[in-house]
Each structure stands twice: as C-alpha cells, then as structure tokens.
Design a protein around this motif. Sequence first.
Motif, mmCIF file in Angstrom:
data_model
loop_
_atom_site.group_PDB
_atom_site.id
_atom_site.type_symbol
_atom_site.label_atom_id
_atom_site.label_comp_id
_atom_site.label_asym_id
_atom_site.label_seq_id
_atom_site.Cartn_x
_atom_site.Cartn_y
_atom_site.Cartn_z
ATOM 1 N N SER A 110 -30.472 -18.124 57.441
ATOM 2 C CA SER A 110 -30.288 -17.817 58.822
ATOM 3 C C SER A 110 -31.731 -17.186 59.457
ATOM 4 O O SER A 110 -32.665 -17.047 58.524
ATOM 5 N N PHE A 111 -31.567 -16.933 60.637
ATOM 6 C CA PHE A 111 -32.811 -16.385 61.435
ATOM 7 C C PHE A 111 -33.053 -14.885 61.098
ATOM 8 O O PHE A 111 -34.267 -14.501 61.595
ATOM 9 N N LYS A 112 -32.297 -14.369 60.109
ATOM 10 C CA LYS A 112 -32.505 -12.893 60.211
ATOM 11 C C LYS A 112 -34.015 -12.431 59.354
ATOM 12 O O LYS A 112 -34.456 -11.446 59.567
ATOM 13 N N GLY A 229 -30.671 -4.775 61.826
ATOM 14 C CA GLY A 229 -30.506 -6.160 61.826
ATOM 15 C C GLY A 229 -30.207 -6.819 63.303
ATOM 16 O O GLY A 229 -30.224 -7.956 63.536
ATOM 17 N N SER A 230 -30.038 -5.811 64.079
ATOM 18 C CA SER A 230 -29.804 -6.249 65.549
ATOM 19 C C SER A 230 -29.703 -5.219 66.604
ATOM 20 O O SER A 230 -30.493 -4.268 66.238
ATOM 21 N N ASN A 231 -29.484 -5.447 67.723
ATOM 22 C CA ASN A 231 -29.347 -4.338 68.713
ATOM 23 C C ASN A 231 -30.788 -3.902 69.425
ATOM 24 O O ASN A 231 -31.009 -3.935 70.484
ATOM 25 N N GLU A 385 -20.769 -18.077 63.025
ATOM 26 C CA GLU A 385 -21.280 -17.192 64.134
ATOM 27 C C GLU A 385 -21.778 -18.156 65.156
ATOM 28 O O GLU A 385 -21.764 -18.294 66.098
ATOM 29 N N SER A 386 -22.545 -19.204 64.271
ATOM 30 C CA SER A 386 -23.391 -20.437 65.028
ATOM 31 C C SER A 386 -22.432 -21.285 65.714
ATOM 32 O O SER A 386 -22.611 -21.630 66.733
ATOM 33 N N CYS A 387 -21.150 -21.353 65.345
ATOM 34 C CA CYS A 387 -20.100 -22.430 65.710
ATOM 35 C C CYS A 387 -19.551 -21.853 67.047
ATOM 36 O O CYS A 387 -19.105 -22.606 67.896
ATOM 37 N N LEU A 413 -29.034 -22.862 66.598
ATOM 38 C CA LEU A 413 -28.287 -22.804 65.406
ATOM 39 C C LEU A 413 -28.721 -21.723 64.341
ATOM 40 O O LEU A 413 -29.462 -21.917 63.664
ATOM 41 N N SER A 414 -28.034 -20.543 64.703
ATOM 42 C CA SER A 414 -28.633 -19.427 63.898
ATOM 43 C C SER A 414 -28.435 -19.199 62.311
ATOM 44 O O SER A 414 -29.057 -18.459 61.650
ATOM 45 N N GLY A 415 -27.537 -20.212 61.916
ATOM 46 C CA GLY A 415 -27.480 -20.052 60.461
ATOM 47 C C GLY A 415 -26.590 -21.096 59.839
ATOM 48 O O GLY A 415 -25.904 -21.768 60.428
HETATM 49 C C1 LIG Z 1 -25.599 -16.768 61.359
HETATM 50 C C2 LIG Z 1 -25.794 -15.487 62.234
HETATM 51 N N1 LIG Z 1 -25.845 -15.681 63.524
HETATM 52 C C3 LIG Z 1 -25.538 -14.758 64.433
HETATM 53 C C4 LIG Z 1 -25.484 -13.469 64.179
HETATM 54 C C5 LIG Z 1 -25.139 -12.287 64.999
HETATM 55 O O1 LIG Z 1 -26.312 -11.648 65.164
HETATM 56 P P1 LIG Z 1 -26.990 -11.166 66.513
HETATM 57 O O2 LIG Z 1 -26.071 -11.076 67.682
HETATM 58 O O3 LIG Z 1 -27.706 -10.044 66.276
HETATM 59 O O4 LIG Z 1 -27.891 -12.558 66.484
HETATM 60 C C6 LIG Z 1 -25.301 -13.113 62.541
HETATM 61 C C7 LIG Z 1 -25.253 -11.796 62.347
HETATM 62 O O5 LIG Z 1 -25.085 -11.361 61.319
HETATM 63 C C8 LIG Z 1 -25.552 -14.287 61.542
HETATM 64 O O6 LIG Z 1 -25.404 -13.853 60.100
#
Ligand SMILES: Cc1ncc(COP(=O)(O)O)c(C=O)c1O
Length: 440
Positions: A110-112, A229-231, A385-387, A413-415
Amino acid sequence: MKQLKIHLPVKDIPRQWYNVLPSLPKPLPEAKDPKGDFSPIELMKKIRPRSLQEQDAAPNKWITIPEDVLDKYLKIGRPTLLQRAVNLEKYLKTPAKIFFKREDLLPTGSFKLNTSIAQAFYAKEEKFEGLISETGAGQWGTAVCVSAKLYDLQAQIFMARISYEQKLYRRYYMKLYGGDVYPSPSTKTAAGRKMLDDRPGHPGSIGTGISEAVETAANYNGKFAYVSGSNLPHVLLHQTVIGLETMKQMKLISEKPDILIACVGGGSNLGGFFLPFFEEKMKKPGSITFLAAESTAVPRLTKGTYRYDAGDSSGLTPLTKSYTLGQDFIPPEIHIGGLRQHSGSPIIGLLRHEGLLDAVAFDQTDIFEAGRLFSICEGILPAPESCHAISAAIKVALEAKEEGKERTIVFCLSGSGFFDLEGYRQILLSDKKKDVYAHA
Ligand SMILES: Cc1ncc(COP(=O)(O)O)c(C=O)c1O
C-alpha cells in the motif's frame, strides 16, 4: 494503440512535497485541548518528532524531500505506474476513460510507506529509539515496522482486535520485521483495560489503537516516538508524491482528469492524491471534481457532523475539527479495517465543509463485488479499502454512459488485497453475494 501503462522516468520523481496549508480557502481550525487539567497538546509535543509537528503548520508551499527519503522512495519502487483500465471500460461499455494510480505496487502492499519512511527518518534524526503506532487493517502497521527496520528503530503496534483476529498473516508480517504487535483493546494499557471492562470482547478500531499507542509512548517519556498513519497535515503532505507523480503522468499523455476518486479513512491517500490538483481546481471552478468514497458502515463524510472531537477513543489526543461520528462510535465489525475510524483529517473536513469535496458511501457487499469485477477485468486484486474507490469509479463511468459523455476518471488504487482474501471469501462465497454489475 491505447497507452495502458504510463511510466514516469526516475529522473522526474518529485523532489518536494506539496503543502496545501497556505492555499486553503480558510485557515485550518487549530487543535485544542479538552476542558480540564490534562493537555493532549503538551503530551504530543513530547512524544512526536519536532520536525513533523513543524510540518503540521508549515507556511511554505513546497517542502524539500530529504535526500535519504528520496533514495528510499526509489528503492521501494517510486515513481509508481499510472495505468488505464481498458478492460473495465469495455465491460462497462462506457465512453469514460478510467485511469488508476498503482500504490498497490509498493512492497508492503500500500501507499503507507510514503509517509512511514519519512516519519522514521525524522524520528531517527531526532534520536528516538523506536516508533509506536496503531493500525486498523495492518497496512499502516506493516509500513511502520518495515520503515523502523530501515532506520534501525524498534516498533510497537496496537492493531484493532477484529483485524488482529481476521488478518493473522499481517501480524506475522509485522513480527518478521521485529515489530511487537498487540490486539487493541489490550490489557497492556489503562485505556485498553477500561475499554475491555466497559465492553468485554470489544472489537477495537483505529481509535482504540491510537489511545493505547499514545498512552504507551507517554510512558516511555520521549524514548519512543508516537507516529500517525493518517489525519494529520504532515501525513497528507508526505503522501502528495502520489498526486504529484499522477499530474506529471497525465501530462505525459496529454490527458486531464475530470474527476479524481479515492477511498477515505483518515484521509491520507485521498489528500495525497487530490491536493496537488487543488490550485488548478480553485483557478478553474468546475474543472476537476474531488470525490471521496467511504463505507456506509462508517459514514463520516456523508452522515457525520463537522465539529471538534478527539481522534482516539479515550480522549488522549488533541481535539481537532473535522467530520466525526463521535468519539464513542464503535465501528461495526466489517472487513475494511483501514476505514474503521470515527473521525478524520482536518484538511479533508475543511474541504468538505467548504463544498470542495463530494462524498459517496458504499456497502461492504457491493465493494467486494466491485473488487471482484476489477480483478477479473484488470488482473489486479485490490484491497477492500481501495474497492470503495473502484465502486465510485464504476458509478461515475456508468453515469457517463447514461449521459453519453466522455469523462476522464482517475482513481487511487491505494493497496493490494492479498492479505484480504478472507474478507473476499466471507462476502463473495456467502449467500450475501449479489451480482451488482450484471446490468452494466
Ligand atoms: C489500502 C488502504 N487504503 C486506504 C486506507 C485508508 O487510509 P487513509 O484514509 O488515510 O488513506 C487504508 C488504511 O489503512 C489502507 O490500508
């Protein structure tokens, strides 16, 4: 031939992060302490790296990415691809073009890592010995453990109990990198013990994890840094590499997005993806739509209220103004761990309040079906989450079809969904399954 994969040459990797704070239509409402003697603001000053606190209120628009962080960005595979979802377009019979930014390709899935690497760098520079944090689904916790190892730091992670139980392999992944992982609520902290007393079998959330991580960092008295990790503004700042790269990639193929889409938990992938386009949006009103996709089970932006609230469940963090469902809100036990938090980013809250951010919510059964369709069409398994972002992209593409309009949709596509197959199994192989897109 349609250009399906847009590579950004390594030499064009962004060298500065974009800071939206000086360009916001109104100043960001400042963090406050709750009533009483306890000052979370003072506590945060002791447990968070100073450089990150400064970035939360930085006055300049551009912040240079430290050379060492840039090296690590290259090592993990930045710049990431921008890709076109031609098969999905064909399946939907839409005149819209659908592009997506491949943050799922980063090594932890993921983007983290974009921010955990930067935060570990500053923590090391400021002589902290380790990092403490929370995690929902485990994507953030994994990124923290990997980044801690890269900078020879220790790591402790409080993982929402429901995800701790659902995602065994995420736990092992973190442990492999030397991280200590605890289910939250746990009996390790006063905050956790109280939550378990109040509600035995508490499923936990990102908010419970934050409370326990903050309390633990406070007990180490400045030896361990609490990282988030966010906010917070610095998290969104580091994530702007996503949007900055996307901008350059769209220019390479002479395309402009009509709509940007991202899922929203605390708001960091969304902020990092959208904010570099913010000035263009403000210059030409109506030129780019920002669309946030959230869960109907945790409907902060669509049903929450814009007000001051603590970011954690026990009130150990400063009050910030954003959309919230209330500190006492315990998210349902859904499979979307990364979106299970009651409040979110003040920057995203302000944009929403000012009418600059649209939002839509989806049910978990529908998002897994969107993920299945996407993976069948494009051969890529998305994180749950990405879905949500995929569901929103499909919705907009089908609207474009109805209206007979060409639209350029770009989503983050965050993860990757490799660690989420249990969620896919429980939803898609159960009788809850619906053929949501049969009509497309
Ligand atoms: C794959 C993925 N997408 C999105 C998010 C949502 O986080 P944020 O709203 O900070 O982008 C998370 C959080 O854990 C995540 O793991």
